[in-house]
Scaffold this active site. Structure first.
Site, PDB file in Angstrom:
ATOM      1  N   ARG A  10      19.413  41.876  23.471  1.00 55.34           N
ATOM      2  CA  ARG A  10      19.844  40.858  22.511  1.00 55.34           C
ATOM      3  C   ARG A  10      19.666  41.345  21.070  1.00 55.34           C
ATOM      4  O   ARG A  10      20.383  40.920  20.170  1.00 55.34           O
ATOM      5  CB  ARG A  10      19.094  39.540  22.764  1.00 55.34           C
ATOM      6  CG  ARG A  10      17.615  39.637  22.603  1.00 55.34           C
ATOM      7  CD  ARG A  10      16.884  38.461  23.228  1.00 55.34           C
ATOM      8  NE  ARG A  10      16.763  38.591  24.684  1.00 55.34           N
ATOM      9  CZ  ARG A  10      16.228  37.661  25.474  1.00 55.34           C
ATOM     10  NH1 ARG A  10      15.761  36.542  24.970  1.00 55.34           N
ATOM     11  NH2 ARG A  10      16.150  37.852  26.775  1.00 55.34           N
ATOM     12  N   LYS A  64       8.355  47.954  31.983  1.00 58.22           N
ATOM     13  CA  LYS A  64       8.729  47.345  33.266  1.00 58.22           C
ATOM     14  C   LYS A  64       7.865  47.923  34.378  1.00 58.22           C
ATOM     15  O   LYS A  64       7.543  49.110  34.348  1.00 58.22           O
ATOM     16  CB  LYS A  64      10.193  47.679  33.594  1.00 58.22           C
ATOM     17  CG  LYS A  64      11.220  46.907  32.803  1.00 58.22           C
ATOM     18  CD  LYS A  64      12.624  47.251  33.257  1.00 58.22           C
ATOM     19  CE  LYS A  64      13.688  46.595  32.400  1.00 58.22           C
ATOM     20  NZ  LYS A  64      13.736  45.130  32.505  1.00 58.22           N
TER      21      LYS A  64
HETATM   22  N1  BES Z   1      18.104  44.835  31.183  1.00 57.97           N
HETATM   23  C1  BES Z   1      17.250  43.748  31.408  1.00 57.97           C
HETATM   24  C2  BES Z   1      17.875  42.636  32.250  1.00 57.97           C
HETATM   25  C3  BES Z   1      18.231  42.969  33.673  1.00 57.97           C
HETATM   26  C4  BES Z   1      17.380  42.592  34.686  1.00 57.97           C
HETATM   27  C5  BES Z   1      19.424  43.555  33.991  1.00 57.97           C
HETATM   28  C6  BES Z   1      17.726  42.854  35.998  1.00 57.97           C
HETATM   29  C7  BES Z   1      19.764  43.824  35.300  1.00 57.97           C
HETATM   30  C8  BES Z   1      18.917  43.460  36.306  1.00 57.97           C
HETATM   31  C9  BES Z   1      16.805  43.124  30.081  1.00 57.97           C
HETATM   32  O1  BES Z   1      16.748  43.974  29.008  1.00 57.97           O
HETATM   33  C10 BES Z   1      15.443  42.571  30.304  1.00 57.97           C
HETATM   34  O2  BES Z   1      14.578  43.329  30.621  1.00 57.97           O
HETATM   35  N2  BES Z   1      15.298  41.265  30.150  1.00 57.97           N
HETATM   36  C11 BES Z   1      14.055  40.629  30.365  1.00 57.97           C
HETATM   37  C12 BES Z   1      13.895  39.546  29.333  1.00 57.97           C
HETATM   38  C13 BES Z   1      12.518  38.939  29.304  1.00 57.97           C
HETATM   39  C14 BES Z   1      11.525  39.931  28.753  1.00 57.97           C
HETATM   40  C15 BES Z   1      12.563  37.695  28.459  1.00 57.97           C
HETATM   41  C16 BES Z   1      14.065  40.020  31.777  1.00 57.97           C
HETATM   42  O3  BES Z   1      15.106  39.516  32.187  1.00 57.97           O
HETATM   43  O4  BES Z   1      13.063  40.099  32.459  1.00 57.97           O
HETATM   44 ZN    ZN Z   2      14.883  44.993  28.859  1.00 52.38          ZN
END
Ligand code: BES
Ligand code: ZN
Ligand code: ZN
Length: 490
Positions: free
Chosen positions: A333, A259
């Site tokens: 997931r 991230k």
């Molecule tokens: N934990 C995150 C989702 C999240 C984002 C929670 C903002 C709380 C606030 C999750 O694991 C994630 O990173 N999801 C990605 C998925 C993508 C790579 C398809 C996302 O939402 O960017």
């Molecule tokens: Zn994530």
């Protein structure tokens, strides 16, 4: 802070200060004794307005109507204001209305408790609040012939509900190094002791025996070993069996699909679903509900390192399906897939998962609303209704066949992300659906709490940080299930 339900008229309760809610600008109510001063203070009685007359020992809060959300928010505001004062005690009357006698008083008590919480555990000088007790008068019960004993129970349970939410908030707010998977499991064990729950904590060896290849892959690069936590509340002759699965990512760095810095902060809250499941178990046990409730928490960290799982890896889930990793940041997931497969072996009547799963859900619904997904429309509606009565926001995110087609992989049974830029919350839900057997499709609900679980500003009854999203929603659903989806305080 204590909340004490007292069988006395309001004026006879000894307290340093009195809290009065003004409903729809009705200044003629018997508890409104300072209306002559309102104009000079510019107080009009508009919704969300408050007036603290310190010398009169009165705190007025205006609400638009007798509505559970209005009164919950105003009560939380009252606690926040009183906490900043030197008053140690306050008294308040009961407010009732609507066809479900307990809903407004419950909301008021919850509001008082929820307004008390702020995360200052890590401040070297935590704030010292004077406020010790709020006395609630039973006067309204006598006036409206409401059984006092029943109201006392409603107040007691509302206190417990509020405390369970605050407990959850504290756990979600806890920094990642103080809430590792092992420490989360210890917290679950302590909770089990306190609330008489069964608890089983499983380590990585057990995950291997269970062939939880997806869960293990996510966990691999962390120095903190993963844990699967299984809490059980088992009353005698349970009405139904409910299994709750929670995403317990104690930290989500994104893994090798790292991230950006700005998006990584707040990812301590990626355990929000798992913590909410623990908080629900606490609320259910303390209020002696009559359903059997299981909580399954997949606790792990998503980190980087030489042995991290990679984009291009192919993983084998517990149910035998294979997954092509396209993005290691779509890790929740993967953990849930294996937990859900285990959860179905408990033969639930209802199977819910709670997860801070996608940023897309926050983009779609805003940061205050949870996404509700599943195949059973009636069940989705009941969940959305429970969210409303519980004081949370939730909205339907509908599945459709075209979004499902975005989950095609050339090398495995499915990829871990959809192939299009749009609809990410729903494709994540559809991915989870691949791990739900036919018998459970209509019993399953996926709650994406990524927005409301952690908000970096105060909103309604919630302070900066963790809100405890999901706890009131699911506990209210169970309450309503027990009341055959009529008034929940039967
Ligand atoms: N934990 C995150 C989702 C999240 C984002 C929670 C903002 C709380 C606030 C999750 O694991 C994630 O990173 N999801 C990605 C998925 C993508 C790579 C398809 C996302 O939402 O960017
Ligand atoms: Zn994530
Ligand atoms: Zn995550």
């Amino acid at each position: 802070m204590y909340i004490d339900f007292v069988e006395q008229p309001l004026s006879e309760i000894t307290a340093e200060c009195e809290v009065v809610f003004i409903v729809n600008k009705q200044f003629d109510h018997k508890w409104v004794t300072d209306k002559d001063l309102f104009e000079s203070y510019g107080f009009k009685g508009e919704s969300e307005e408050s007036l603290f007359l310190i010398h009169q020992n009165k705190l007025y809060l205006a609400i638009e109507k007798i509505d559970h959300e209005e009164i919950r928010n105003a009560a939380a505001k009252a606690t926040r204001i009183l906490k900043k004062s030197a008053f140690k005690t306050a008294r308040v009357g009961l407010y009732t209305g609507g066809d479900c006698i307990g809903r407004i008083p419950k909301a008021m008590v919850e509001g008082f408790v929820l307004g008390e919480y702020s995360f200052d555990t890590y401040k070297s000088k935590p704030s010292e609040d004077a406020l010790e007790t709020i006395f609630i008068s039973s006067e309204e019960c006598a006036d409206k012939e409401i059984p006092v004993k029943r109201m006392a129970k409603i107040v007691e349970n509302a206190k417990k509900m509020g405390c369970a939410v605050n407990w959850t908030r504290e756990l979600v707010n806890t920094p990642p190094d103080d809430a590792t998977p092992v420490k989360l499991a210890e917290k679950a064990e302590a909770l089990a002791k306190e609330c008489n729950l069964e608890v089983n904590v499983y380590d990585e060896k057990w995950l291997e025996d269970q062939k939880m290849g997806c869960f293990l892959a996510v966990s691999r690069a962390s120095v903190h070993p993963p844990r699967l936590i299984h809490l059980t509340y088992k009353p005698e002759n349970p009405k139904a069996r409910i299994v709750l699965v929670g995403k317990g990512l104690t930290y989500d760095s994104g893994g090798l699909s790292l991230k950006p810095g700005d998006y990584m902060t707040t990812m301590k809250a990626d355990k929000g679903g798992g913590c909410a499941v623990m908080g629900i178990l606490k609320a259910v046990a303390e209020t002696n509900l009559s359903c059997e409730v299981h909580g399954i928490i997949g606790a792990t960290e998503n980190m980087i390192g030489g042995n991290a799982y990679k984009p291009d890896d192919v993983l084998k889930a517990r149910n035998g399906k294979t997954v092509e990793v396209k993005n290691t940041d779509a890790e929740g997931r993967l953990v849930l897939a294996d937990c859900l497969s285990y959860a179905q072996e408990l033969k639930p009547d209802y199977l819910f998962d709670l997860a801070t799963l996608t940023g897309a859900c926050v983009v779609g619904l805003g940061e205050y609303t949870s996404g509700v997904m599943g195949w059973n429309k009636d069940l989705k509606n009941k969940v959305i209704e429970a969210a409303d009565f519980g004081g949370e926001y939730a909205a339907d995110l509908p599945f459709n066949r075209y979004l499902k087609k975005l989950l095609k992989s050339d090398v495995a049974d499915m990829p871990n992300i959809g192939s299009a830029r749009y609809g990410g919350a729903i494709t994540a839900g559809l991915f989870l659906s691949e791990f739900i057997g036919e018998d459970y499709k209509d019993k399953w609900i996926h709650l994406d709490i990524a927005g409301p679980a952690y908000v970096e500003k105060e909103w309604g009854v919630n302070p900066f940080g963790a809100s405890g999203a999901g706890v009131r929603l699911v506990t209210m659903f169970i309450n309503r299930l027990e009341a055959n989806f009529e008034c929940e305080d039967q």
